[in-house]
Design a protein around this motif. Structure first.
Motif, mmCIF file in Angstrom:
data_model
loop_
_atom_site.group_PDB
_atom_site.id
_atom_site.type_symbol
_atom_site.label_atom_id
_atom_site.label_comp_id
_atom_site.label_asym_id
_atom_site.label_seq_id
_atom_site.Cartn_x
_atom_site.Cartn_y
_atom_site.Cartn_z
ATOM 1 N N UNK A 6 0.876 -1.171 0.000
ATOM 2 C CA UNK A 6 0.000 0.000 0.000
ATOM 3 C C UNK A 6 0.909 1.215 0.000
ATOM 4 N N UNK A 7 0.730 2.099 -0.974
ATOM 5 C CA UNK A 7 1.643 3.220 -1.162
ATOM 6 C C UNK A 7 0.877 4.542 -1.105
ATOM 7 N N UNK A 8 1.451 5.505 -0.393
ATOM 8 C CA UNK A 8 0.931 6.879 -0.380
ATOM 9 C C UNK A 8 2.020 7.788 -0.916
ATOM 10 N N UNK A 9 1.659 8.643 -1.862
ATOM 11 C CA UNK A 9 2.599 9.639 -2.364
ATOM 12 C C UNK A 9 2.221 10.981 -1.753
ATOM 13 N N UNK A 10 3.074 11.479 -0.870
ATOM 14 C CA UNK A 10 2.818 12.752 -0.210
ATOM 15 C C UNK A 10 2.594 12.592 1.281
ATOM 16 N N UNK A 11 3.465 13.222 2.071
ATOM 17 C CA UNK A 11 3.372 13.117 3.533
ATOM 18 C C UNK A 11 2.811 14.396 4.130
ATOM 19 N N UNK A 12 1.739 14.912 3.509
ATOM 20 C CA UNK A 12 1.013 16.038 4.078
ATOM 21 C C UNK A 12 -0.138 15.533 4.929
ATOM 22 N N UNK A 13 -0.992 16.418 5.426
ATOM 23 C CA UNK A 13 -2.096 16.013 6.314
ATOM 24 C C UNK A 13 -3.018 14.947 5.728
ATOM 25 N N UNK A 14 -3.350 15.047 4.433
ATOM 26 C CA UNK A 14 -4.242 14.051 3.819
ATOM 27 C C UNK A 14 -3.568 12.691 3.759
ATOM 28 N N UNK A 38 8.455 15.354 6.567
ATOM 29 C CA UNK A 38 7.018 15.338 6.299
ATOM 30 C C UNK A 38 6.375 16.708 6.515
ATOM 31 N N UNK A 39 5.277 16.927 5.801
ATOM 32 C CA UNK A 39 4.314 18.000 6.067
ATOM 33 C C UNK A 39 4.921 19.398 6.175
ATOM 34 N N UNK A 40 5.722 19.782 5.195
ATOM 35 C CA UNK A 40 6.348 21.107 5.250
ATOM 36 C C UNK A 40 5.311 22.229 5.159
ATOM 37 N N UNK A 41 4.307 22.065 4.303
ATOM 38 C CA UNK A 41 3.302 23.121 4.179
ATOM 39 C C UNK A 41 2.476 23.228 5.465
ATOM 40 N N UNK A 42 2.216 22.107 6.103
ATOM 41 C CA UNK A 42 1.517 22.053 7.380
ATOM 42 C C UNK A 42 2.257 22.910 8.403
ATOM 43 N N UNK A 43 3.585 22.803 8.412
ATOM 44 C CA UNK A 43 4.390 23.550 9.374
ATOM 45 C C UNK A 43 4.460 25.031 9.013
ATOM 46 N N UNK A 44 4.627 25.331 7.728
ATOM 47 C CA UNK A 44 4.700 26.728 7.295
ATOM 48 C C UNK A 44 3.387 27.442 7.578
ATOM 49 N N UNK A 45 2.259 26.771 7.300
ATOM 50 C CA UNK A 45 0.945 27.360 7.573
ATOM 51 C C UNK A 45 0.786 27.635 9.065
ATOM 52 N N UNK A 46 1.354 26.767 9.881
ATOM 53 C CA UNK A 46 1.246 26.932 11.326
ATOM 54 C C UNK A 46 1.952 28.148 11.866
#
Length: 398
Positions: A6-14, A38-46
């Motif tokens: 099982x593969x996920x591409x992208x380690x953001x919130x979704x 992981x989740x660079x945009x999550x951190x920048x938004x924070x």
């Protein structure tokens, strides 16, 4: 060459939310991320105020989303469930004065992310950083790691690569051309939660705020706070109106009600008194310094005409010329069309391939709604896969 997984591409919130749902069901999950963490945009938004969702009543909450599909998905994993999920991670929250939900002050963005990643690793989720997505087919996903191209077999593949804003965080939207080449409809990515460029005469107000005002466009309005910038306007009411102005050609006109709680008739009555207009505006209407400076941009004939001035105080016109460049806006509208997906967000043309997060064609204003949408779509896809038939996922043989 790796075995099926099982593969996920992208380690953001979704992507992370989908990973948690599947890992909790016993599936072995591998997350591939092009950044070094992981989740660079999550951190920048924070950094600008770490609101994770909003406390608004659900029916009103759902109206913040522009598509019925995303509304149904958010309803399934709503703001109350996000708060419960955070609590299960040991992250306590509080409701701010605006109704936004924040982690308590002892939890900074990086700490929230660390707690989440630690939980995912305990569940057995395996992370692969510095892996750039290239392409996929019915059985494999193709990536590049340190200059070497690799292919990874999958049983289920989740694409959660974000929208097209803030490229520095990894949301470069390079996936758009890849999906289009497979005849998958992708609605054009457009600026959302964007500031507006305005006429130069407003630039003299750079750095000044208007608080407790109402901004409107046609029949749409939003109360809040805006700021004048070197190029125009920013602020939550501005972002809220994006989706409505996008349907029209620029230039167009927004209107600002400088005194939402005072009627036109009351303003006229004040101005008709014996005092000078400047004194009435400052002492009786108690307009802010920024509001007074805005009114000073009017010509003398308008400023001294009581009837016209009273109308303008309630409906000050601001001509806007365009959105800000795509890369500097908070989010993007557009994305993978819902018509390309089944109810589980699985591509019709590629069974076992799912899309989640900002890649999908939906938008919402800031204030916790964007993150909520990403959490909800990740939960939706993760649960759909977890509830499907058991998937055999041996450890990859690299």
């Amino acid at each position: 060459m790796s075995e099926e997984q099982v593969v996920i591409i992208g380690a953001g919130p979704a992507g992370l939310m989908a990973a948690q749902q599947m890992a909790e069901s016993g599936l072995k999950v591998h997350v591939y991320e092009q950044n070094k963490a992981a989740a660079r945009k999550f951190l920048v938004a924070g950094n600008g105020g770490f609101n994770l969702t909003h406390s608004e009543e659900i029916e009103s909450f759902l109206k913040k989303y522009d598509a019925e599909e995303i509304q149904n998905i958010v309803r399934s994993f709503d703001n109350s469930k996000v708060i419960e999920w955070l609590g299960d991670l040991g992250i306590t929250t509080y409701v701010g004065s605006s109704g936004k939900i924040f982690p308590t002050k002892n939890f900074k963005p990086i700490q929230v992310l660390k707690v989440w990643l630690d939980q995912l690793q305990k569940l057995g989720v395996i992370f692969h950083y510095d892996h750039v997505f290239l392409n996929f087919n019915e059985a494999e996903v193709f990536l590049k790691n340190n200059g070497t191209e690799i292919n990874v077999k999958y049983s289920k593949l989740i694409l959660a690569m974000g929208g097209g804003s803030w490229k520095k965080t990894g949301s470069d939207a390079k996936w758009v051309d890849t999906l289009k080449a497979k005849n998958i409809e992708v609605k054009p990515l457009e600026a959302a939660n964007s500031g507006y460029n305005t006429e130069a005469k407003f630039h003299v107000l750079q750095g000044q705020y208007l608080k407790n005002i109402k901004v409107s466009f046609e029949d749409n309005e939003k109360t809040g706070e805006i700021v004048f910038t070197k190029y125009g306007l920013e602020g939550s009411p501005i972002y809220y109106l994006n989706r409505f102005t996008r349907k029209h050609e620029f230039p167009l006109t927004l209107h600002i009600d400088l005194k939402p709680n005072v009627s036109d008739a009351e303003i006229v009555k004040f101005l008709e008194g014996p005092d000078k207009i400047s004194s009435v505006l400052k002492k009786k209407l108690k307009l802010s310094t920024t509001a007074l400076n805005l009114l000073k941009t009017l010509d003398k004939e308008t400023y001294t005409n009581i009837e016209i001035l009273s109308e303008i105080i309630k409906k000050f016109p601001i001509e806007v010329l365009s959105f800000r460049p795509l890369d500097e806006v908070i989010s993007t509208a557009g994305g993978v069309a819902f018509s390309e997906l089944n109810t589980h967000l699985e591509l019709h043309k590629f069974p076992n391939v799912f899309c989640a997060g900002e890649m999908l064609d939906w938008e919402a204003p800031t204030g916790g709604y964007l993150l909520q949408g990403c959490f909800s779509t990740g939960f939706w896809v993760g649960k759909a896969i977890a509830n499907s038939q058991t998937i055999s996922n041996p450890e990859p043989q690299n």
